[in-house]
Write an enzyme that holds these catalytic residues in place. Sequence first.
Site, short mmCIF file in Angstrom:
data_model
loop_
_atom_site.label_atom_id
_atom_site.label_comp_id
_atom_site.label_asym_id
_atom_site.label_seq_id
_atom_site.Cartn_x
_atom_site.Cartn_y
_atom_site.Cartn_z
N GLU A 128 -5.13 -5.18 10.31
CA GLU A 128 -4.68 -3.74 10.44
C GLU A 128 -5.15 -3.48 12.17
O GLU A 128 -5.90 -2.06 12.32
CB GLU A 128 -4.59 -3.24 9.96
N GLY A 155 2.81 -1.07 4.16
CA GLY A 155 2.59 0.47 4.17
C GLY A 155 4.17 0.74 3.68
O GLY A 155 4.65 0.66 2.27
N ASN A 200 0.78 -0.69 0.10
CA ASN A 200 0.22 0.03 -0.18
C ASN A 200 1.18 1.20 0.04
O ASN A 200 1.81 1.53 0.92
CB ASN A 200 -0.54 -0.56 1.66
N LYS A 214 0.17 3.96 -0.16
CA LYS A 214 -0.94 5.27 -0.04
C LYS A 214 -0.42 6.42 -1.03
O LYS A 214 0.02 6.41 -2.32
CB LYS A 214 0.11 5.78 1.70
N GLU A 245 -7.36 4.54 7.74
CA GLU A 245 -6.97 5.92 7.35
C GLU A 245 -8.36 6.11 6.93
O GLU A 245 -8.38 7.48 7.04
CB GLU A 245 -5.71 6.38 6.34
N HIS A 248 -9.99 0.89 4.33
CA HIS A 248 -8.17 1.47 5.55
C HIS A 248 -8.32 2.07 6.40
O HIS A 248 -8.75 3.19 6.66
CB HIS A 248 -6.99 1.56 4.46
N GLY A 293 2.06 1.98 10.76
CA GLY A 293 3.32 3.62 10.65
C GLY A 293 3.88 3.88 12.05
O GLY A 293 4.86 4.91 12.12
N SER A 305 3.01 -1.82 10.66
CA SER A 305 5.11 -2.15 11.17
C SER A 305 5.55 -3.43 10.32
O SER A 305 6.42 -4.18 11.28
CB SER A 305 5.13 -2.05 12.35
C1 PEP Z 1 -0.79 -0.07 5.97
O1 PEP Z 1 -0.62 1.20 5.30
O2 PEP Z 1 -1.46 -0.49 5.83
C2 PEP Z 1 0.07 -0.11 6.27
C3 PEP Z 1 0.06 -1.56 7.34
O3 PEP Z 1 1.66 0.36 6.81
P1 PEP Z 1 2.55 0.61 7.33
O4 PEP Z 1 3.35 -1.09 6.82
O5 PEP Z 1 3.73 1.49 7.77
O6 PEP Z 1 2.27 -0.07 9.70
#
Ligand code: PEP
Length: 249
Positions: free
Chosen positions: A164, A231, A4, A6, A92, A90, A170, A210
């Site tokens: 998630e 991400g 992803n 973003k 966000e 998601h 993040g 992460s």
């Molecule tokens: C995501 O955006 O779905 C995500 C898991 O981000 P990150 O890997 O940066 O935590």
Amino acid sequence: MAANWKMNLSLDDARALIIAIKRAETDFNTVDVLIAPPFTALALAYELLAETDIFIAGQNMHWETGGAFTGEISPLMLKEAGCTHVILGHSERRSLFYESSAIVNKKTIAAINAKLTPTVCIGESLSEREDGKTFDIIKSQLNESLKDFRAHERTYEELILAYEPVWAIGTGRTATPAQAQEVHSFIRNWITENIGSDIAQDIRILYGGSVKPDNIKELMEQPDIDGALIGGASLKTDSFIPIIHFYEN
Ligand code: PEP
């Protein structure tokens, strides 16, 4: 393994990353790879990934097929741009753009009707976890986001779920493999009870939050973790390629 991106990467950076991923000699019999670039890089991704085994996803979409929806993109537009998948709900989108599970449900059904595979994201916030509400939140997100899913008589191949935990996205703070496994197992049981046991066995449930080269292997060893939504670590060759090659270690 789903990337992803973003709202990141210039077209030049996107091109360089896609070319590096294409050259990575990935064993596509062992892993499926999906890239979700920003809308403006979809055409580039389609051009570079044509005739490869790498799938392309939108990061969001509207549920209508077209009309007066300024700033939105339809399922058919995503398909025309070369997408086979779409990320929906998601955290966000849910927290920054006020997307409720009812909206995620409309989008999920629209994606399925358009023959786009939705990757539906669910997960609890830190305060919800600390208050002991994780399973209640996951259950209500599943109930509402996948409402009427069965009525559409589609198969598991047309649905991917991504757990998630919001507090792990993040933040550098990954759920422990045991914490993630506990929720994945709960999700699989929910699917058994609400959609069907065959589907529950075969559906892919991704973990996101992460994910990095040094934690992917242990996460993937968990019985109910079938893949990852990545991400930050999907934006760089030196972190994304070791993640998609997790099976080498
Ligand atoms: C995501 O955006 O779905 C995500 C898991 O981000 P990150 O890997 O940066 O935590």
